[in-house]
Design a protein around this motif. Structure first.
Motif, PDB file in Angstrom:
ATOM      1  N   MET A  48       0.583  -1.029  -0.225  1.00 23.74           N
ATOM      2  CA  MET A  48      -0.255   0.241  -0.228  1.00 23.74           C
ATOM      3  C   MET A  48       0.988   0.972  -0.024  1.00 23.74           C
ATOM      4  O   MET A  48       1.621   1.307   0.528  1.00 23.74           O
ATOM      5  CB  MET A  48      -0.874   0.448   1.362  1.00 23.74           C
ATOM      6  CG  MET A  48      -1.285   0.913   1.288  1.00 23.74           C
ATOM      7  SD  MET A  48      -2.405   1.501   2.977  1.00 23.74           S
ATOM      8  CE  MET A  48      -3.011   0.262   3.720  1.00 23.74           C
ATOM      9  N   ASP A  49       0.709   2.319  -1.338  1.00 26.07           N
ATOM     10  CA  ASP A  49       1.213   3.314  -0.903  1.00 26.07           C
ATOM     11  C   ASP A  49       0.734   3.990   0.433  1.00 26.07           C
ATOM     12  O   ASP A  49       0.041   4.888   0.317  1.00 26.07           O
ATOM     13  CB  ASP A  49       0.590   4.025  -1.959  1.00 26.07           C
ATOM     14  CG  ASP A  49       2.166   5.776  -1.850  1.00 26.07           C
ATOM     15  OD1 ASP A  49       2.581   5.717  -1.306  1.00 26.07           O
ATOM     16  OD2 ASP A  49       0.712   6.299  -2.614  1.00 26.07           O
ATOM     17  N   MET A  50       1.606   4.767   1.361  1.00 27.71           N
ATOM     18  CA  MET A  50       1.371   5.233   2.718  1.00 27.71           C
ATOM     19  C   MET A  50       0.779   6.821   2.599  1.00 27.71           C
ATOM     20  O   MET A  50      -0.184   7.133   3.413  1.00 27.71           O
ATOM     21  CB  MET A  50       2.914   4.871   3.812  1.00 27.71           C
ATOM     22  CG  MET A  50       3.134   3.615   4.571  1.00 27.71           C
ATOM     23  SD  MET A  50       2.193   2.661   4.768  1.00 27.71           S
ATOM     24  CE  MET A  50       1.410   3.817   6.162  1.00 27.71           C
ATOM     25  N   GLY A  51       1.616   7.020   1.604  1.00 30.68           N
ATOM     26  CA  GLY A  51       0.657   8.406   1.041  1.00 30.68           C
ATOM     27  C   GLY A  51      -0.080   8.556   0.992  1.00 30.68           C
ATOM     28  O   GLY A  51      -1.440   9.868   0.991  1.00 30.68           O
ATOM     29  N   SER A  52      -0.796   7.311   0.505  1.00 32.92           N
ATOM     30  CA  SER A  52      -2.377   7.538   0.036  1.00 32.92           C
ATOM     31  C   SER A  52      -3.288   6.771   1.401  1.00 32.92           C
ATOM     32  O   SER A  52      -4.545   6.729   1.644  1.00 32.92           O
ATOM     33  CB  SER A  52      -2.739   7.244  -0.737  1.00 32.92           C
ATOM     34  OG  SER A  52      -2.404   5.247  -0.955  1.00 32.92           O
ATOM     35  N   ALA A  53      -2.925   6.323   1.862  1.00 32.69           N
ATOM     36  CA  ALA A  53      -3.367   5.154   3.437  1.00 32.69           C
ATOM     37  C   ALA A  53      -4.062   6.461   4.875  1.00 32.69           C
ATOM     38  O   ALA A  53      -3.438   7.162   3.991  1.00 32.69           O
ATOM     39  CB  ALA A  53      -1.804   4.516   4.397  1.00 32.69           C
ATOM     40  N   ARG A  54      -4.865   6.113   5.304  1.00 29.84           N
ATOM     41  CA  ARG A  54      -5.703   6.947   6.019  1.00 29.84           C
ATOM     42  C   ARG A  54      -4.370   7.271   7.802  1.00 29.84           C
ATOM     43  O   ARG A  54      -3.722   6.717   7.533  1.00 29.84           O
ATOM     44  CB  ARG A  54      -6.529   5.986   6.544  1.00 29.84           C
ATOM     45  CG  ARG A  54      -7.384   4.774   7.204  1.00 29.84           C
ATOM     46  CD  ARG A  54      -8.205   4.061   7.811  1.00 29.84           C
ATOM     47  NE  ARG A  54      -7.679   3.246   8.064  1.00 29.84           N
ATOM     48  CZ  ARG A  54      -8.965   2.923   8.676  1.00 29.84           C
ATOM     49  NH1 ARG A  54     -10.339   2.737   9.129  1.00 29.84           N
ATOM     50  NH2 ARG A  54      -8.544   1.389   9.444  1.00 29.84           N
ATOM     51  N   PRO A  55      -4.888   8.565   7.682  1.00 30.31           N
ATOM     52  CA  PRO A  55      -3.860   8.862   9.335  1.00 30.31           C
ATOM     53  C   PRO A  55      -3.466   7.172  10.156  1.00 30.31           C
ATOM     54  O   PRO A  55      -2.269   7.382  10.597  1.00 30.31           O
ATOM     55  CB  PRO A  55      -4.736  10.370   9.920  1.00 30.31           C
ATOM     56  CG  PRO A  55      -5.192  10.529   8.476  1.00 30.31           C
ATOM     57  CD  PRO A  55      -5.904   9.256   8.233  1.00 30.31           C
ATOM     58  N   LEU A  56      -4.537   6.459  10.348  1.00 28.87           N
ATOM     59  CA  LEU A  56      -4.687   5.857  11.729  1.00 28.87           C
ATOM     60  C   LEU A  56      -3.306   4.458  11.006  1.00 28.87           C
ATOM     61  O   LEU A  56      -2.486   4.106  11.666  1.00 28.87           O
ATOM     62  CB  LEU A  56      -5.721   4.869  11.747  1.00 28.87           C
ATOM     63  CG  LEU A  56      -6.089   4.235  13.025  1.00 28.87           C
ATOM     64  CD1 LEU A  56      -5.288   4.178  14.379  1.00 28.87           C
ATOM     65  CD2 LEU A  56      -7.256   3.051  12.508  1.00 28.87           C
ATOM     66  N   ASP A  57      -3.337   3.986   9.306  1.00 28.31           N
ATOM     67  CA  ASP A  57      -3.092   3.096   9.289  1.00 28.31           C
ATOM     68  C   ASP A  57      -1.251   3.669   9.004  1.00 28.31           C
ATOM     69  O   ASP A  57      -0.507   2.659   8.866  1.00 28.31           O
ATOM     70  CB  ASP A  57      -2.985   2.694   7.388  1.00 28.31           C
ATOM     71  CG  ASP A  57      -4.633   2.318   7.445  1.00 28.31           C
ATOM     72  OD1 ASP A  57      -5.108   0.875   8.905  1.00 28.31           O
ATOM     73  OD2 ASP A  57      -5.286   2.461   6.080  1.00 28.31           O
ATOM     74  N   ARG A  58      -1.417   4.961   8.569  1.00 24.60           N
ATOM     75  CA  ARG A  58       0.397   5.180   8.568  1.00 24.60           C
ATOM     76  C   ARG A  58       1.139   5.394  10.470  1.00 24.60           C
ATOM     77  O   ARG A  58       1.612   5.117  10.724  1.00 24.60           O
ATOM     78  CB  ARG A  58       0.248   6.358   8.427  1.00 24.60           C
ATOM     79  CG  ARG A  58       0.266   7.290   6.224  1.00 24.60           C
ATOM     80  CD  ARG A  58       0.689   8.288   5.785  1.00 24.60           C
ATOM     81  NE  ARG A  58      -0.223   9.371   6.790  1.00 24.60           N
ATOM     82  CZ  ARG A  58      -1.769   9.896   5.925  1.00 24.60           C
ATOM     83  NH1 ARG A  58      -1.936   9.455   4.997  1.00 24.60           N
ATOM     84  NH2 ARG A  58      -1.996  10.922   6.873  1.00 24.60           N
ATOM     85  N   TYR A  59      -0.044   5.927  11.464  1.00 29.23           N
ATOM     86  CA  TYR A  59       0.747   5.540  12.903  1.00 29.23           C
ATOM     87  C   TYR A  59       0.961   4.017  13.160  1.00 29.23           C
ATOM     88  O   TYR A  59       1.874   3.781  14.038  1.00 29.23           O
ATOM     89  CB  TYR A  59      -0.730   6.280  13.708  1.00 29.23           C
ATOM     90  CG  TYR A  59      -0.110   7.661  13.699  1.00 29.23           C
ATOM     91  CD1 TYR A  59       0.089   8.769  13.812  1.00 29.23           C
ATOM     92  CD2 TYR A  59      -1.945   8.362  13.788  1.00 29.23           C
ATOM     93  CE1 TYR A  59       0.193   9.838  13.740  1.00 29.23           C
ATOM     94  CE2 TYR A  59      -1.836   9.379  14.046  1.00 29.23           C
ATOM     95  CZ  TYR A  59      -0.890  10.699  13.666  1.00 29.23           C
ATOM     96  OH  TYR A  59      -1.098  11.574  13.818  1.00 29.23           O
ATOM     97  N   PHE A  60       0.343   3.121  12.924  1.00 31.52           N
ATOM     98  CA  PHE A  60       0.112   1.989  12.988  1.00 31.52           C
ATOM     99  C   PHE A  60       1.788   1.407  12.656  1.00 31.52           C
ATOM    100  O   PHE A  60       1.822   0.301  13.068  1.00 31.52           O
ATOM    101  CB  PHE A  60      -1.066   1.231  12.683  1.00 31.52           C
ATOM    102  CG  PHE A  60      -2.338   1.377  13.761  1.00 31.52           C
ATOM    103  CD1 PHE A  60      -2.103   1.848  14.992  1.00 31.52           C
ATOM    104  CD2 PHE A  60      -3.419   0.539  13.426  1.00 31.52           C
ATOM    105  CE1 PHE A  60      -3.225   1.714  16.042  1.00 31.52           C
ATOM    106  CE2 PHE A  60      -4.282   0.818  14.294  1.00 31.52           C
ATOM    107  CZ  PHE A  60      -4.394   1.263  15.526  1.00 31.52           C
TER     108      PHE A  60
END
Length: 159
Positions: free
Chosen positions: A1-13
């Motif tokens: 998954m492209d972390m730039g397009s991930a929701r904030p929660l997914d980036r934090y996790f």
């Protein structure tokens, strides 16, 4: 998954998980993080209200509402889980206040807080990585949500 397009929660996790790969460290966190969260709630519970028509617990209630608002914005499903955790925590504080008194509740919470943090630092020593909150204090709020999400995954629930 492209972390730039991930929701904030997914980036934090994703970032939090990078600092918690070791199974022993994860196991320590699954126990210590909820203990720390409860102990903070209990310590806030023990602070006297500034206005006499408020009861003990008002500071804890305000902090729980603020944290829950943040959690609910990140994930409604995890927000519901954290709401349940906060409800049980408040009930436990009220029960312990009645059974052992505010002073003993404060000492119990302080003791658990210290022991749980020592355990967390031992876990990070085993892991060989610094705690996430040392890079960004928001991870002090993300940790409990990460543990809740771990529980959801164990139950086969989506978050």
């Amino acid at each position: 998954m492209d972390m730039g397009s991930a929701r904030p929660l997914d980036r934090y996790f994703a970032s939090y998980s990078d600092d918690h790969r070791n199974d022993t460290n994860q196991a320590i966190h699954v126990v210590a993080v909820p203990v720390i969260l409860w102990s903070v709630i209990a310590l806030l519970w023990c602070l006297p209200p500034l206005i006499t028509w408020f009861q003990n617990g008002i500071w804890a209630a305000l902090a729980m509402f603020g944290a829950w608002s943040y959690y609910n914005r990140l994930s409604r499903r995890l927000g519901l889980g954290m709401l349940a955790f906060f409800f049980v925590s408040g009930c436990l504080c009220r029960l312990l206040e009645a059974e052992i008194g505010l002073r003993n509740l404060a000492w119990l919470a302080l003791g658990l807080f210290v022991v749980a943090w020592i355990a967390q630092f031992i876990g990070h020593r085993i892991e060989g990585r610094r705690p996430s909150f040392l890079t960004d204090l928001v991870y002090l709020l993300i940790g409990p949500l990460w543990v809740m999400a771990k529980g959801y995954r164990q139950l086969g629930w989506r978050y």
